[in-house]
Design an enzyme around this catalytic site. Structure first.
Site, PDB file in Angstrom:
ATOM      1  N   GLY A  12       0.362  -1.311   0.293  1.00 61.96           N
ATOM      2  CA  GLY A  12      -0.271  -0.158   0.075  1.00 61.96           C
ATOM      3  C   GLY A  12       0.653   1.528   0.125  1.00 61.96           C
ATOM      4  O   GLY A  12       0.392   2.582   0.646  1.00 61.96           O
ATOM      5  N   THR A  14       2.061   3.666  -2.277  1.00 59.66           N
ATOM      6  CA  THR A  14       1.555   4.176  -3.319  1.00 59.66           C
ATOM      7  C   THR A  14       1.026   5.271  -2.973  1.00 59.66           C
ATOM      8  O   THR A  14       1.147   6.644  -3.292  1.00 59.66           O
ATOM      9  CB  THR A  14       1.438   3.996  -4.486  1.00 59.66           C
ATOM     10  N   ARG A  15       0.326   5.776  -1.451  1.00 58.98           N
ATOM     11  CA  ARG A  15      -0.798   6.290  -1.444  1.00 58.98           C
ATOM     12  C   ARG A  15      -0.892   7.527   0.132  1.00 58.98           C
ATOM     13  O   ARG A  15      -0.592   6.076   0.346  1.00 58.98           O
ATOM     14  CB  ARG A  15      -1.658   7.039  -1.884  1.00 58.98           C
ATOM     15  N   VAL A  60      -2.325  -7.955  -2.217  1.00 57.21           N
ATOM     16  CA  VAL A  60      -1.881  -8.318  -0.761  1.00 57.21           C
ATOM     17  C   VAL A  60      -3.064  -9.838  -0.463  1.00 57.21           C
ATOM     18  O   VAL A  60      -2.557 -10.806   0.439  1.00 57.21           O
ATOM     19  CB  VAL A  60      -2.035  -8.291   0.226  1.00 57.21           C
ATOM     20  N   TYR A 151     -13.326  -3.768  10.969  1.00 53.27           N
ATOM     21  CA  TYR A 151     -11.056  -3.433  11.061  1.00 53.27           C
ATOM     22  C   TYR A 151     -11.227  -3.432  12.367  1.00 53.27           C
ATOM     23  O   TYR A 151      -9.964  -4.275  12.321  1.00 53.27           O
ATOM     24  CB  TYR A 151     -11.623  -1.596  10.713  1.00 53.27           C
ATOM     25  N   CYS A 152     -11.747  -3.197  13.536  1.00 55.90           N
ATOM     26  CA  CYS A 152     -11.330  -3.062  14.964  1.00 55.90           C
ATOM     27  C   CYS A 152     -10.836  -4.816  14.980  1.00 55.90           C
ATOM     28  O   CYS A 152      -9.508  -5.658  15.630  1.00 55.90           O
ATOM     29  CB  CYS A 152     -12.039  -3.268  15.865  1.00 55.90           C
ATOM     30  N   ALA A 153     -11.760  -5.674  14.615  1.00 51.53           N
ATOM     31  CA  ALA A 153     -11.027  -7.891  14.997  1.00 51.53           C
ATOM     32  C   ALA A 153      -9.883  -7.778  13.167  1.00 51.53           C
ATOM     33  O   ALA A 153      -9.192  -7.968  14.621  1.00 51.53           O
ATOM     34  CB  ALA A 153     -12.477  -8.063  14.468  1.00 51.53           C
TER      35      ALA A 153
END
Length: 246
Positions: A12, A14-15, A60, A151-153
């Site tokens: 990740g 490139t930005r 990925v 996201y949290c998990a």
């Protein structure tokens, strides 16, 4: 020049936060492979030169793509010393209503993508005589955020994965750590600081009174990648300006 002579992969890269990490590594003398699904604006190549920056298209979530990233890195720069697992995403939604495919996509990218990268990098790090693996976690790995369960998990799982890998790889001279940013002004965090309503709620939780910068996170990654952190292993470095959470 703490990373002079080192070859670093940033997924990740490139930005957003990944680009900030790549810039920090380049500023310390590293050669960097920016891995991402799309090249975006690779201004880093123009700034630092193609002999120090290489873009490798990578997903990925695809093990074959990740394995190709490792072989391409060694083919291009001759070795691999540092892997930074930064590629990540978030699909917000309450657990009772979020589409299962969107929830699973976060786990596939953040957690399984990190596993694929570490698994594929280990033989090359061993071949270099050891090295560094640094995963990007989040302040939300340990703090509840309704609507961000995937996201949290995924970030909580990454931190336990880091500790497990550190125990398995210590004998190979490979350290495994994580950086857990709080609210920063780039990448996913930029959406929060740009939302006045959300920022009003968040600002009071920050002892520093401001968002962090991508550069501040990048320099933390550089520390863990450098010889300065030779005795740091299985550690989660919080970079959040003193984040309070009720």
């Amino acid at each position: 020049m703490r990373l002079r002579g080192k070859v670093v992969i940033v997924t990740g890269g490139t930005r957003g936060l990944g680009r900030s990490i790549a810039e920090s590594a380049l500023a310390e003398g590293a050669k960097v492979v920016c891995a991402a699904r799309s090249a975006g604006e690779l201004a880093l190549v123009r700034e630092f030169g193609g002999d120090r920056v290489h873009f490798e298209p990578t997903d990925v979530r695809d093990l074959a793509s990740v394995e190709n990233l490792m072989t391409a890195t060694v083919r291009h720069f001759g070795r691999l010393d540092v892997l930074v697992c930064n590629a990540g995403m978030s699909n917000d939604g309450m657990i009772a209503t979020i589409d299962p495919e969107r929830w699973t996509e976060v786990i596939q990218t953040n957690l399984i993508g990190t596993y694929y990268c570490v698994r594929s990098a280990v033989p090359y790090l061993r071949g270099s005589g050891g090295g560094r693996i640094i995963a990007i976690s989040s302040a939300l790995s340990t703090r509840v955020s309704p609507g961000a369960s995937a996201y949290c998990a995924s970030k909580a799982a990454i931190e336990m994965f880091v500790r497990s890998c550190a125990a398995e790889l210590a004998g190979d001279g490979i350290t495994v750590n994580a950086v857990a940013p709080g609210f920063v002004d780039t990448g996913l965090g930029a959406r929060l600081s740009e939302n006045d309503l959300v920022w009003e709620q968040v600002a009071g939780r920050l002892l520093s009174g401001r968002s962090g910068t991508g550069d501040e996170v990048g320099r933390s990654v550089v520390f863990l990648a450098s010889d300065d952190a030779s005795y740091v292993n299985s550690h989660i470095l919080e970079v959040n300006g003193g984040l309070l959470w009720s």
